[in-house]
Write an enzyme that holds these catalytic residues in place. Structure first.
Site, PDB file in Angstrom:
ATOM      1  N   THR A 143       0.808  -1.223   0.000  1.00  0.00           N
ATOM      2  CA  THR A 143       0.000   0.000   0.000  1.00  0.00           C
ATOM      3  C   THR A 143       0.835   1.264   0.000  1.00  0.00           C
ATOM      4  O   THR A 143       0.280   2.362  -0.139  1.00  0.00           O
ATOM      5  CB  THR A 143      -0.908   0.032   1.243  1.00  0.00           C
ATOM      6  OG1 THR A 143      -0.090  -0.017   2.426  1.00  0.00           O
ATOM      7  CG2 THR A 143      -1.881  -1.132   1.251  1.00  0.00           C
ATOM      8  N   LYS A 144       2.147   1.153   0.169  1.00  0.00           N
ATOM      9  CA  LYS A 144       2.986   2.331   0.335  1.00  0.00           C
ATOM     10  C   LYS A 144       3.432   2.925  -0.999  1.00  0.00           C
ATOM     11  O   LYS A 144       3.334   2.295  -2.047  1.00  0.00           O
ATOM     12  CB  LYS A 144       4.204   1.988   1.209  1.00  0.00           C
ATOM     13  CG  LYS A 144       3.841   1.554   2.621  1.00  0.00           C
ATOM     14  CD  LYS A 144       3.084   2.639   3.358  1.00  0.00           C
ATOM     15  CE  LYS A 144       2.835   2.301   4.831  1.00  0.00           C
ATOM     16  NZ  LYS A 144       1.821   1.254   5.017  1.00  0.00           N
ATOM     17  N   VAL A 145       3.946   4.150  -0.918  1.00  0.00           N
ATOM     18  CA  VAL A 145       4.324   4.890  -2.117  1.00  0.00           C
ATOM     19  C   VAL A 145       5.456   4.183  -2.873  1.00  0.00           C
ATOM     20  O   VAL A 145       5.573   4.289  -4.092  1.00  0.00           O
ATOM     21  CB  VAL A 145       4.709   6.340  -1.739  1.00  0.00           C
ATOM     22  CG1 VAL A 145       5.972   6.388  -0.908  1.00  0.00           C
ATOM     23  CG2 VAL A 145       4.828   7.215  -2.970  1.00  0.00           C
TER      24      VAL A 145
END
Length: 378
Positions: free
Chosen positions: A177-179
């Site tokens: 889910t992270k950048v």
């Protein structure tokens, strides 16, 4: 909530095929070392120790810094910040946040210090840096370790310096889910060479350079496949950051003038990655509760998340073991809602989300009554 930042799939498969050709799939392969070098470069630190996930990175960091007794942290964070400490027999002590930033309030942190306190963990909520200097002064006055959960803050900065080099060490997350993602992954970044060596030992069963056990450790190594994804996603980071910034601007414009709905903004001087688009929903003004608004959006096939609600002190085992009232945290947790963003979210998608939000808020009391009637019938 958008989809993972994959980057150039062909480049990822080239890296993965290279690992398969080398038949070196884990245990500190060349891709992991390259990923660590790249992350350390972004963080402006001398060392990066990659791990299987950020929860393990926190766990290892708490071990490596010798924390004991009580550890002060905000309750406005993902439960992993607390769980990683609790799993080691430490006592998370939650304190309130600054109502404007959502980050740990240094004054409340200092009030929570006792004879059993060994450290403070600041959380850069949604990538907005904590009050690092003030927390440093508190830690120095009381002889405490200062660590940072920087899971959201890759590429961000504080007073002209990259997030990563503050306190004894900081932890990044590379969850899907992270950048920047490595499927699952995390890392500790630090300028302390001795700490980095302890972390490397602890993530591999406590083994030393000679391959024998020197201390009690665990298996928290990053695989070559994860590093291949991390490197490829990292190459797309700046493009993703720009896209996120545009998304945030569209949301801000689309929700301008909607009473009771505030789009959380970022200080451009902090070089934000804009990973999250978060709104605060004030039911007293909108006439509709955040949870009900979330339900309306879901019925329109729009996925949102409550980052972070309930707060850590409101869930087990903490609410039973150490009850505490944190007014600013509780108000914030009651209001926050994260909206879809990322490279796969287009301007048209944002316009639709804003349209649904504006419509639902405009009909707030009627929507509330409608859903209450449905629940009573059920």
């Amino acid at each position: 909530m958008g989809r993972p930042t994959v980057g150039d799939r062909k480049r990822f498969l080239e890296r993965l095929n290279g690992a398969l050709d080398r038949q070196w799939l884990t245990n500190g392969g060349p891709l992991v070392h390259e990923f660590e070098d790249r992350v350390a470069e972004v963080a402006g630190t001398r060392h990066c120790v990659a791990t299987s996930n950020a929860t393990m990175a926190l766990h290892l960091l708490y071990m490596a810094t010798g924390l004991s007794g009580e550890v002060i942290m905000p309750a406005m964070t993902y439960v992993a910040t607390a769980h990683a400490a609790r799993a080691l027999g430490l006592t998370p002590v939650f304190c309130d946040v600054d109502p404007d930033t959502g980050c740990i309030d240094p004054r409340r942190a200092e009030e929570a210090v006792t004879a059993r306190t060994s450290g403070i963990v600041g959380v850069h909520l949604w990538g907005r840096p904590s009050a690092i200097d003030d927390l440093g002064k508190v830690a120095e006055r009381h002889g405490l370790r200062l660590l940072f959960d920087a899971a959201h803050a890759l590429g961000c900065s504080y007073r002209g310096r990259p997030v990563g080099g503050f306190g004894a060490a900081e932890v990044f997350s590379f969850h899907a889910t992270k950048v920047v993602n490595s499927f699952e992954g995390g890392a500790v970044v630090t300028d302390d060479g001795d700490l980095a060596e302890r972390l490397r030992s602890l993530r591999s069963f406590g083994f030393g350079p000679d391959g024998t056990s020197q201390r009690v450790g665990i298996n928290a190594k990053m695989s070559e496949a994860a590093a291949a994804m991390g490197l490829t996603s990292l190459e797309a980071f700046e493009e993703t950051r720009r896209h996120n910034r545009v998304n945030l601007d569209h949301y801000a414009a689309g929700l301008a003038g909607v009473d009771g709905v505030e789009v959380v903004t970022y200080d451009a001087a902090q070089n934000p990655n804009c990973q999250y688009v978060v709104i605060r929903v004030d039911e007293a003004v909108t006439g509709i509760h955040r949870d009900l608004l979330m339900r309306v959006l879901k019925e329109e096939n729009i996925t949102t998340q409550r980052y972070f609600s309930p707060a850590c002190h409101q869930v087990e085992p903490y609410r039973t073991e150490r009850p505490v009232v944190l007014p600013h945290t509780e108000r914030l947790a009651e209001q926050v809602l994260a909206l879809p963003t990322g490279p796969t979210v287009a301007t048209a998608d944002i316009h639709r989300v804003c349209e649904v939000l504006r419509c639902a808020v405009g009909a707030g009391p009627q929507v509330t009554e409608r859903f209450r009637g449905c629940e009573e019938t059920a």
